[in-house]
Design a protein around this motif. Structure first.
Motif, PDB file in Angstrom:
ATOM      1  N   ARG A  18     -24.069  31.223 -19.041  1.00 44.06           N
ATOM      2  CA  ARG A  18     -23.547  29.945 -18.543  1.00 44.06           C
ATOM      3  C   ARG A  18     -22.162  29.672 -19.108  1.00 44.06           C
ATOM      4  O   ARG A  18     -21.250  29.250 -18.387  1.00 44.06           O
ATOM      5  N   ALA A  19     -22.001  29.870 -20.413  1.00 42.46           N
ATOM      6  CA  ALA A  19     -20.698  29.644 -21.048  1.00 42.46           C
ATOM      7  C   ALA A  19     -19.665  30.648 -20.535  1.00 42.46           C
ATOM      8  O   ALA A  19     -18.491  30.306 -20.350  1.00 42.46           O
ATOM      9  N   PRO A  39     -14.970  24.141 -25.958  1.00 39.77           N
ATOM     10  CA  PRO A  39     -15.646  23.634 -24.773  1.00 39.77           C
ATOM     11  C   PRO A  39     -15.050  22.307 -24.325  1.00 39.77           C
ATOM     12  O   PRO A  39     -14.855  21.416 -25.126  1.00 39.77           O
ATOM     13  N   GLU A  90     -18.442  29.556 -17.190  1.00 39.67           N
ATOM     14  CA  GLU A  90     -17.519  28.431 -17.343  1.00 39.67           C
ATOM     15  C   GLU A  90     -16.168  28.889 -17.883  1.00 39.67           C
ATOM     16  O   GLU A  90     -15.169  28.188 -17.775  1.00 39.67           O
ATOM     17  N   VAL A 118     -11.114  20.848 -19.358  1.00 37.06           N
ATOM     18  CA  VAL A 118     -11.733  19.879 -18.473  1.00 37.06           C
ATOM     19  C   VAL A 118     -11.230  18.473 -18.799  1.00 37.06           C
ATOM     20  O   VAL A 118     -10.902  17.701 -17.914  1.00 37.06           O
ATOM     21  N   ALA A 140     -22.596  20.603 -21.434  1.00 39.85           N
ATOM     22  CA  ALA A 140     -21.632  21.547 -20.887  1.00 39.85           C
ATOM     23  C   ALA A 140     -21.950  22.915 -21.484  1.00 39.85           C
ATOM     24  O   ALA A 140     -22.421  23.008 -22.624  1.00 39.85           O
ATOM     25  N   PRO A 141     -21.722  23.996 -20.758  1.00 36.34           N
ATOM     26  CA  PRO A 141     -22.126  25.327 -21.218  1.00 36.34           C
ATOM     27  C   PRO A 141     -21.644  25.718 -22.619  1.00 36.34           C
ATOM     28  O   PRO A 141     -22.433  26.216 -23.421  1.00 36.34           O
ATOM     29  N   THR A 198     -15.748  29.661 -21.160  1.00 33.46           N
ATOM     30  CA  THR A 198     -15.602  29.261 -22.564  1.00 33.46           C
ATOM     31  C   THR A 198     -16.132  30.298 -23.543  1.00 33.46           C
ATOM     32  O   THR A 198     -15.978  30.134 -24.748  1.00 33.46           O
TER      33      THR A 198
END
Length: 192
Positions: A131-132, A183, A135, A187, A77-78, A137
């Motif tokens: 990427r993070a 992170p 997302e 989710v 995950a990012p 985060t």
């Protein structure tokens, strides 16, 4: 490269790695040549600058580091990938005393032998950060240069004997400043 030149090259790198591990990046080229049992001219023929020597020494490590970023980018995950990347960086920084300062100076100098490797590390870091951020985060108000500066600062800190034992804690603090939330926290709750 002739066989004897290749043997000298490998021997010099082995000795240089030992010298840097023992004395840090400030070990002199003259000392490395003496330890390797070659003249300074022979060392300089293979490695015309200190940065060229360090590029050869670090090439494998830096390639592995950027490869790790590629793996993290596709498998984690990012936010988790960014945390893992940061930890990998700390391990690298602790492997070669004084190298992080050289990398910080080389990362904006295209004439430096370390420039390409630094650019690869910088690019990998920036990709993981973006990427993070996508997302949600990681902070949206920072970029790859900011992340590289923080990584460099952490690398310098863990290079100091007084801060080295606190490397994990310092890494955690910096990651806490970069990440906006743990992170996967939302989710996991949403998927329950």
């Amino acid at each position: 490269m002739r066989a004897d030149a290749r043997k000298n090259y490998s021997h010099i790198l082995t000795v240089a790695r030992e010298a840097v591990t023992e004395r840090g990046a400030e070990v002199s080229m003259r000392d490395i040549a003496r330890r390797a049992g070659v003249g300074l001219a022979t060392l300089l023929r293979h490695f015309p600058t200190r940065e060229a020597l360090f590029e050869a020494l670090l090439c494998t490590n830096l390639d592995a580091l950027t490869q790790k970023a590629d793996e993290l980018e596709t498998s984690n995950a990012p936010g988790e990938a960014l945390i893992s990347w940061f930890r990998e960086w700390v391990v690298f920084a602790q492997s070669y005393r004084g190298v992080v300062a050289m990398m910080a100076a080389a990362h904006t100098n295209p004439d430096s032998a370390l420039y390409a490797s630094c650019a690869a590390v910088h690019s990998a870091s920036a990709r993981l950060l973006r990427r993070a951020q996508a997302e949600g985060t990681a902070r949206a108000d920072m970029n790859g240069d900011d992340l590289f500066a923080l990584m460099t600062a952490l690398g310098w800190a863990v290079d100091q004997p007084s801060f080295a034992p606190r490397a994990d804690h310092l890494s955690h603090l910096i990651m806490g400043a970069i990440l906006t939330k743990s992170p996967g926290s939302d989710v996991e709750k949403a998927g329950s």
